[in-house]
Write an enzyme that holds these catalytic residues in place. Structure first.
Site, PDB file in Angstrom:
ATOM      1  N   LEU A 148     -61.677 -11.013  27.586  1.00 34.96           N
ATOM      2  CA  LEU A 148     -61.841  -9.567  27.740  1.00 34.96           C
ATOM      3  C   LEU A 148     -61.678  -8.882  26.395  1.00 34.96           C
ATOM      4  CD1 LEU A 148     -61.885  -6.810  29.295  1.00 34.96           C
ATOM      5  CD2 LEU A 148     -59.403  -7.083  29.573  1.00 34.96           C
ATOM      6  N   SER A 149     -62.579  -7.950  26.084  1.00 34.64           N
ATOM      7  CA  SER A 149     -62.473  -7.091  24.912  1.00 34.64           C
ATOM      8  C   SER A 149     -62.375  -7.937  23.633  1.00 34.64           C
ATOM      9  CB  SER A 149     -61.289  -6.144  25.084  1.00 34.64           C
ATOM     10  OG  SER A 149     -61.316  -5.097  24.145  1.00 34.64           O
TER      11      SER A 149
END
Length: 324
Positions: A148-149
């Site tokens: 994520l991210s």
């Protein structure tokens, strides 16, 4: 004159030197997240955690889960549903964790040349995978990475640097490979995707970071992005789609474009061996990892968002793990 036998004058054998070696880590306890401290030279100075399911399937796949900024490895894996899925299907997880000494917000340094391309943090994660694959007897043909991210951007960097290692990957609210080479540029490109980057430049960025020659095999990849994201410009997902479909030698336009539910769009790029790239766009999703608490047995947490769709279940299905 009495002759003494030569053996009388032989020196006694020198005692063998015993070198003390550190004891190996004990087998990780089942159904718990456990830290392993000895997994290699660890040039990126990361921490290694693993999750071992209660019933480990023989020659099971291995999934690497990379958290985002401000998260810790165990909580993200729990909230996102990866631990629940691993428990049900009997496969282990590798959970690398960033430390404050490397980044004050505990973001993986996906943009720093010294931490990607088989060096620094990237190499540390590779060493974790090697140890876990041995410990758990993993199927080396079924190793996957999701993030994520900043963890998503690092997942992309891992796929570029070690394409032969992975069967598939997933980038959630992440950045294209090669989008930045410093912290200021990384922040700028997060908030505003590069409008001047050509598809050829995006493809070249992966190939420059990869040992695979042009036309070689790359893992299949799932890309997820919320249209309401104000942390990572949603246009970065379009650059990721152009980058990875191009790396696979596919056309810019997808082979299919569907809307499985209102506000949920899926596009897929298909090669000779089936779908190689997919992009999921969620109209109302802000920055975060989308979950369905019922399906994932997880719950919303920092940057883990209830969205009515399970990214974990869909990504696993795309990889061939479970029914998706």
């Amino acid at each position: 004159m009495v002759r003494l036998q030569a053996s009388v004058f032989k020196l006694p054998p020198r005692p063998r030197r015993v070198v003390a070696r550190p004891l190996a880590d004990p087998p990780p306890p089942a159904d718990r997240v456990t830290e392993l401290r000895r997994f290699g030279s660890n040039p990126g100075a990361l921490r290694m955690f693993v999750y071992a399911p209660p019933q480990l399937v023989e020659a099971a796949p291995l999934v690497v889960v990379l958290h985002g900024c401000g998260q810790d490895a165990a909580s993200f894996a729990t909230h996102s549903g990866w631990i629940a899925l691993a428990r049900r299907q009997g496969f282990p997880l590798v959970l690398p964790e960033q430390v404050h000494a490397n980044h004050r917000n505990r973001c993986f340094n996906w943009y720093r040349p010294g931490d990607v391309g088989q060096a620094g943090e990237s190499l540390s994660i590779r060493q974790m995978i090697a140890l876990a694959a041995r410990r758990f007897g993993s199927d080396r043909r079924r190793i996957f990475v999701v993030g994520l991210s900043a963890g998503g951007a690092m997942a992309g960097a891992m796929l570029a640097a070690y394409p032969a290692l992975f069967a598939g990957g997933a980038i959630v609210a992440g950045m294209p490979v090669g989008a930045a080479s410093g912290s200021l540029m990384a922040l700028h490109r997060m908030h505003r995707a590069d409008p001047l980057g050509s598809r050829a430049a995006l493809i070249n960025a992966v190939q420059a970071a990869s040992p695979v020659r042009k036309g070689g095999r790359f893992p299949r990849i799932s890309i997820w992005q919320g249209s309401a994201d104000r942390t990572v410009d949603p246009a970065n997902a379009e650059l990721l789609a152009a980058q990875w479909s191009g790396v696979h030698g596919l056309e810019l336009l997808p082979a299919s474009d569907t809307e499985p539910a209102p506000g949920l769009r899926r596009r897929a790029w298909r090669g000779r061996s089936g779908e190689r790239v997919e992009v999921w766009t969620l109209a109302e999703l802000a920055h975060g990892y989308p979950i369905d608490p019922v399906v994932d047995e997880g719950r919303p947490g920092p940057w883990v968002v209830e969205a009515g769709v399970s990214a974990t279940r869909r990504i696993a299905g795309f990889w061939g793990l479970g029914d998706g």
